[in-house]
Scaffold this active site. Structure first.
Site, mmCIF file in Angstrom:
data_model
loop_
_atom_site.group_PDB
_atom_site.id
_atom_site.type_symbol
_atom_site.label_atom_id
_atom_site.label_comp_id
_atom_site.label_asym_id
_atom_site.label_seq_id
_atom_site.Cartn_x
_atom_site.Cartn_y
_atom_site.Cartn_z
ATOM 1 N N TYR A 198 0.162 -5.423 4.322
ATOM 2 C CA TYR A 198 -0.531 -6.143 3.245
ATOM 3 C C TYR A 198 -0.164 -5.634 1.842
ATOM 4 O O TYR A 198 -0.783 -6.051 0.868
ATOM 5 C CB TYR A 198 -2.050 -6.010 3.454
ATOM 6 C CG TYR A 198 -2.536 -6.644 4.742
ATOM 7 C CD1 TYR A 198 -3.049 -7.936 4.763
ATOM 8 C CD2 TYR A 198 -2.479 -5.949 5.952
ATOM 9 C CE1 TYR A 198 -3.494 -8.521 5.945
ATOM 10 C CE2 TYR A 198 -2.917 -6.523 7.145
ATOM 11 C CZ TYR A 198 -3.419 -7.801 7.135
ATOM 12 O OH TYR A 198 -3.842 -8.379 8.307
ATOM 13 N N LYS A 221 3.565 5.179 -4.221
ATOM 14 C CA LYS A 221 2.476 4.818 -3.287
ATOM 15 C C LYS A 221 1.890 6.096 -2.678
ATOM 16 O O LYS A 221 0.673 6.229 -2.553
ATOM 17 C CB LYS A 221 3.012 3.876 -2.200
ATOM 18 C CG LYS A 221 1.943 3.398 -1.233
ATOM 19 C CD LYS A 221 2.471 2.451 -0.160
ATOM 20 C CE LYS A 221 1.409 2.216 0.910
ATOM 21 N NZ LYS A 221 1.901 1.489 2.085
ATOM 22 N N ASP A 255 -4.937 5.600 12.302
ATOM 23 C CA ASP A 255 -5.269 4.200 12.453
ATOM 24 C C ASP A 255 -5.737 3.726 11.090
ATOM 25 O O ASP A 255 -6.520 4.412 10.421
ATOM 26 C CB ASP A 255 -6.350 3.990 13.515
ATOM 27 C CG ASP A 255 -6.343 2.544 13.988
ATOM 28 O OD1 ASP A 255 -5.312 2.109 14.532
ATOM 29 O OD2 ASP A 255 -7.346 1.835 13.784
HETATM 30 P P1 IMP Z 1 -2.126 0.434 12.944
HETATM 31 O O1 IMP Z 1 -2.851 1.526 12.197
HETATM 32 O O2 IMP Z 1 -0.759 0.851 13.387
HETATM 33 O O3 IMP Z 1 -2.965 -0.184 14.002
HETATM 34 O O4 IMP Z 1 -1.787 -0.730 11.897
HETATM 35 C C1 IMP Z 1 -2.712 -1.260 11.062
HETATM 36 C C2 IMP Z 1 -2.168 -2.420 10.247
HETATM 37 O O5 IMP Z 1 -2.844 -2.352 8.990
HETATM 38 C C3 IMP Z 1 -0.685 -2.391 9.912
HETATM 39 O O6 IMP Z 1 0.095 -3.058 10.857
HETATM 40 C C4 IMP Z 1 -0.661 -3.108 8.569
HETATM 41 O O7 IMP Z 1 -0.672 -4.507 8.752
HETATM 42 C C5 IMP Z 1 -1.984 -2.685 7.953
HETATM 43 N N1 IMP Z 1 -1.761 -1.486 7.129
HETATM 44 C C6 IMP Z 1 -2.099 -0.204 7.398
HETATM 45 N N2 IMP Z 1 -1.727 0.623 6.405
HETATM 46 C C7 IMP Z 1 -1.113 -0.161 5.501
HETATM 47 C C8 IMP Z 1 -0.468 0.119 4.264
HETATM 48 O O8 IMP Z 1 -0.354 1.264 3.787
HETATM 49 N N3 IMP Z 1 0.029 -0.945 3.629
HETATM 50 C C9 IMP Z 1 -0.062 -2.218 4.093
HETATM 51 N N4 IMP Z 1 -0.613 -2.529 5.249
HETATM 52 C C10 IMP Z 1 -1.138 -1.506 5.952
#
Ligand code: IMP
Length: 193
Positions: A153, A174, A70
């Site tokens: 982002y 990255k 997460d």
């Molecule tokens: P989840 O962890 O799937 O709930 O997603 C978290 C959200 O945070 C993602 O949909 C992105 O919008 C943002 N996010 C998480 N990691 C990254 C990254 O490495 N780059 C850009 N956005 C990120």
């Protein structure tokens, strides 16, 4: 060969993580490999809690050792939000650009530029027993939207000591520095040893 299930439907995360796992003798299974289509509600109050909910769910449904991540961005000019609400925050806007422009405007008006990404990975290999691996990268909000790679982002986040946004870096670049790769390397070191 050891195998691990990665509990995620986020294609970009899967691509990033596969690239790291390729170098190790561990088979990475996806949700489609184990034909798991449903997911639990992510109602935790922290990255750690949400990661645990997902890895526990995956392990209980399949019996395969399962990890989930997460992650999100925390922005100084937004009182270090959206954090665990990063995905939902982006969806509140008609387009990603609208969201990024709002963040940039806030950053410029407040003069607060700092931001960081955080990832928590939870590994579940027996019922209700979770191990957490964290990764964080500090940086700042870019004053314009730049780059075409990555997701979320990435186009407005500039890691410290760089002058490119995450979206201007290749996956390989990255992965050398990102919050997710830091947490994944900790997980891999644990699993291999
Ligand atoms: P989840 O962890 O799937 O709930 O997603 C978290 C959200 O945070 C993602 O949909 C992105 O919008 C943002 N996010 C998480 N990691 C990254 C990254 O490495 N780059 C850009 N956005 C990120």
């Amino acid at each position: 060969m050891k195998q691990l299930l990665f509990f995620s439907n986020n294609k970009n995360k899967i691509i990033e993580i596969k690239k790291i796992f390729n170098k190790f003798d561990i088979k990475l299974l996806s949700l489609s490999d184990v034909k798991l289509t449903d997911e639990p509600e992510e109602n935790g109050k922290s990255f750690e809690e949400n990661a645990k909910i997902k890895s526990n769910y995956g392990f209980n449904k399949t019996g395969v050792p399962c990890f989930a991540d997460d992650s999100g961005i925390c922005i100084e000019s937004l009182n270090w939000k959206p954090g665990i609400f990063s995905k939902r925050f982006l969806k509140n806007f008609q387009t990603n650009e609208d969201c990024f422009n709002r963040i940039i405007k806030n950053m410029e008006n407040s003069g607060k530029k700092k931001a960081y990404f955080k990832t928590s990975i939870s590994l579940t290999s027996s019922n209700n027993h979770h191990i957490i691996f964290n990764g964080k990268i500090d940086g700042k909000i870019s004053s314009n939207i730049r780059g075409v790679f990555g997701f979320g982002y990435d186009p407005i986040f500039i890691p410290n000591n760089f002058n490119k946004t995450f979206a201007e870096l290749s996956i390989k670049e990255k992965n050398e520095i990102s919050h997710r790769s830091i947490a994944i390397m900790k997980l891999l070191n644990f699993v291999i040893n």
